[in-house]
Write a protein that holds these residues in place. Structure first.
Motif, PDB file in Angstrom:
ATOM      1  N   LYS A 115       0.798  -1.223   0.000  1.00  0.00           N
ATOM      2  CA  LYS A 115       0.000   0.000   0.000  1.00  0.00           C
ATOM      3  C   LYS A 115       0.836   1.280   0.000  1.00  0.00           C
ATOM      4  N   LEU A 116       2.142   1.155   0.172  1.00  0.00           N
ATOM      5  CA  LEU A 116       2.963   2.351   0.325  1.00  0.00           C
ATOM      6  C   LEU A 116       4.307   2.155  -0.344  1.00  0.00           C
ATOM      7  N   ASP A 117       4.881   3.257  -0.812  1.00  0.00           N
ATOM      8  CA  ASP A 117       6.219   3.238  -1.402  1.00  0.00           C
ATOM      9  C   ASP A 117       7.209   2.871  -0.309  1.00  0.00           C
ATOM     10  N   ASN A 118       7.715   1.654  -0.348  1.00  0.00           N
ATOM     11  CA  ASN A 118       8.649   1.228   0.689  1.00  0.00           C
ATOM     12  C   ASN A 118      10.100   1.328   0.219  1.00  0.00           C
ATOM     13  N   GLN A 119      10.341   2.159  -0.765  1.00  0.00           N
ATOM     14  CA  GLN A 119      11.688   2.367  -1.255  1.00  0.00           C
ATOM     15  C   GLN A 119      12.423   3.446  -0.457  1.00  0.00           C
ATOM     16  N   HIS A 126       4.169  14.620  -1.982  1.00  0.00           N
ATOM     17  CA  HIS A 126       2.778  14.885  -1.594  1.00  0.00           C
ATOM     18  C   HIS A 126       1.933  13.623  -1.773  1.00  0.00           C
ATOM     19  N   GLN A 127       2.165  12.880  -2.856  1.00  0.00           N
ATOM     20  CA  GLN A 127       1.440  11.626  -3.072  1.00  0.00           C
ATOM     21  C   GLN A 127       1.795  10.613  -2.000  1.00  0.00           C
ATOM     22  N   TYR A 128       3.067  10.549  -1.627  1.00  0.00           N
ATOM     23  CA  TYR A 128       3.511   9.644  -0.555  1.00  0.00           C
ATOM     24  C   TYR A 128       2.728   9.939   0.731  1.00  0.00           C
ATOM     25  N   PHE A 129       2.603  11.212   1.087  1.00  0.00           N
ATOM     26  CA  PHE A 129       1.898  11.573   2.321  1.00  0.00           C
ATOM     27  C   PHE A 129       0.399  11.308   2.222  1.00  0.00           C
ATOM     28  N   ARG A 130      -0.186  11.466   1.044  1.00  0.00           N
ATOM     29  CA  ARG A 130      -1.605  11.099   0.865  1.00  0.00           C
ATOM     30  C   ARG A 130      -1.781   9.589   1.050  1.00  0.00           C
ATOM     31  N   ASP A 131      -0.872   8.818   0.450  1.00  0.00           N
ATOM     32  CA  ASP A 131      -0.932   7.357   0.600  1.00  0.00           C
ATOM     33  C   ASP A 131      -0.734   6.946   2.063  1.00  0.00           C
ATOM     34  N   LEU A 132       0.182   7.627   2.737  1.00  0.00           N
ATOM     35  CA  LEU A 132       0.448   7.332   4.145  1.00  0.00           C
ATOM     36  C   LEU A 132      -0.775   7.627   5.011  1.00  0.00           C
ATOM     37  N   ALA A 188      -3.897   7.564   4.068  1.00  0.00           N
ATOM     38  CA  ALA A 188      -4.890   6.515   3.791  1.00  0.00           C
ATOM     39  C   ALA A 188      -4.518   5.221   4.499  1.00  0.00           C
ATOM     40  N   LEU A 189      -3.233   4.917   4.519  1.00  0.00           N
ATOM     41  CA  LEU A 189      -2.757   3.709   5.194  1.00  0.00           C
ATOM     42  C   LEU A 189      -3.012   3.789   6.696  1.00  0.00           C
ATOM     43  N   LYS A 190      -2.747   4.946   7.282  1.00  0.00           N
ATOM     44  CA  LYS A 190      -2.998   5.114   8.718  1.00  0.00           C
ATOM     45  C   LYS A 190      -4.474   4.919   9.039  1.00  0.00           C
ATOM     46  N   LEU A 191      -5.349   5.442   8.185  1.00  0.00           N
ATOM     47  CA  LEU A 191      -6.789   5.242   8.393  1.00  0.00           C
ATOM     48  C   LEU A 191      -7.149   3.761   8.350  1.00  0.00           C
ATOM     49  N   GLN A 192      -6.548   3.053   7.411  1.00  0.00           N
ATOM     50  CA  GLN A 192      -6.818   1.616   7.275  1.00  0.00           C
ATOM     51  C   GLN A 192      -6.315   0.846   8.496  1.00  0.00           C
ATOM     52  N   ILE A 193      -5.129   1.190   8.973  1.00  0.00           N
ATOM     53  CA  ILE A 193      -4.583   0.534  10.172  1.00  0.00           C
ATOM     54  C   ILE A 193      -5.482   0.839  11.369  1.00  0.00           C
ATOM     55  N   ASN A 194      -5.897   2.109  11.496  1.00  0.00           N
ATOM     56  CA  ASN A 194      -6.768   2.477  12.608  1.00  0.00           C
ATOM     57  C   ASN A 194      -8.055   1.666  12.582  1.00  0.00           C
ATOM     58  N   LYS A 195      -8.613   1.504  11.397  1.00  0.00           N
ATOM     59  CA  LYS A 195      -9.873   0.765  11.261  1.00  0.00           C
ATOM     60  C   LYS A 195      -9.660  -0.724  11.531  1.00  0.00           C
ATOM     61  N   ASP A 196      -8.669  -1.324  10.873  1.00  0.00           N
ATOM     62  CA  ASP A 196      -8.477  -2.770  10.935  1.00  0.00           C
ATOM     63  C   ASP A 196      -7.882  -3.257  12.250  1.00  0.00           C
ATOM     64  N   ILE A 197      -7.046  -2.453  12.880  1.00  0.00           N
ATOM     65  CA  ILE A 197      -6.344  -2.926  14.082  1.00  0.00           C
ATOM     66  C   ILE A 197      -6.871  -2.218  15.325  1.00  0.00           C
ATOM     67  N   TYR A 198      -6.626  -0.915  15.423  1.00  0.00           N
ATOM     68  CA  TYR A 198      -7.031  -0.193  16.635  1.00  0.00           C
ATOM     69  C   TYR A 198      -8.546  -0.147  16.782  1.00  0.00           C
ATOM     70  N   GLY A 199      -9.259  -0.190  15.682  1.00  0.00           N
ATOM     71  CA  GLY A 199     -10.717  -0.174  15.730  1.00  0.00           C
ATOM     72  C   GLY A 199     -11.309  -1.388  16.412  1.00  0.00           C
ATOM     73  N   ASN A 200     -10.539  -2.426  16.580  1.00  0.00           N
ATOM     74  CA  ASN A 200     -11.010  -3.641  17.242  1.00  0.00           C
ATOM     75  C   ASN A 200     -10.737  -3.645  18.745  1.00  0.00           C
ATOM     76  N   LEU A 201     -10.153  -2.576  19.252  1.00  0.00           N
ATOM     77  CA  LEU A 201      -9.928  -2.460  20.693  1.00  0.00           C
ATOM     78  C   LEU A 201     -11.071  -1.675  21.323  1.00  0.00           C
ATOM     79  N   SER A 202     -11.338  -1.968  22.576  1.00  0.00           N
ATOM     80  CA  SER A 202     -12.368  -1.224  23.298  1.00  0.00           C
ATOM     81  C   SER A 202     -11.849   0.174  23.618  1.00  0.00           C
TER      82      SER A 202
END
Length: 148
Positions: free
Chosen positions: A27-31, A98-104, A106-120
């Motif tokens: 999901k992100l430029d890992n170069q 700027h594209q890298y930061f937009r992608d980042l 979006a990735l943070k939102l996905q991590i928040n939803k998929d991982i942290y969103g499952n915590l109480s």
């Protein structure tokens, strides 16, 4: 006993980082290296000169320049002359950064939803409080080392 907990925490942090990296690696430029990302973050925050970045990181301007050269070669930053003082070079993020930061973001939102969103809420507050304590301790340690 405390040392064993610390050892277990380090293992858990590493395992968490590996799992997140595996899940989101496409999901992100890992170069980019960690140092390159750090410099991009500083430029994004408004540090626009090599000297300002070097001072902030407490490293030489030549060390910063080497990383900036690579970022410029790869299209992440632009160097422009200051119109008021042509001897001064101003650093700016290029479209690729700027594209890298937009992608980042979006990735943070996905991590928040998929991982942290499952915590109480209780677990999230406890995690936040512990991380704040760790940051305070690290900051105090950094300040005490700077004074020595």
């Amino acid at each position: 006993m405390k040392d064993e907990y610390i050892h277990q925490i380090n293992i858990l942090q590493n395992n968490f980082n590996i799992l997140v990296a595996k899940k989101f690696e496409d999901k992100l430029d890992n170069q980019l290296t960690a140092k390159q990302v750090l410099l991009l973050e500083l430029i994004k925050q408004g540090f626009t000169s090599t000297k300002d970045i070097a001072d902030k990181l407490n490293v030489s301007t030549s060390a910063v320049s080497q990383i900036l050269n690579k970022l410029e070669d790869r299209g992440y930053i632009e160097r422009n002359f200051n119109p008021q003082d042509r001897r001064e070079i101003i650093l700016n993020l290029a479209d690729k950064a700027h594209q890298y930061f937009r992608d980042l973001a979006a990735l943070k939102l996905q991590i928040n939803k998929d991982i942290y969103g499952n915590l109480s809420s209780k677990d999230l507050k406890q995690l936040k409080d512990i991380l704040e304590k760790i940051i305070t301790i690290a900051d105090e340690s950094d300040q005490s080392n700077a004074n020595n």
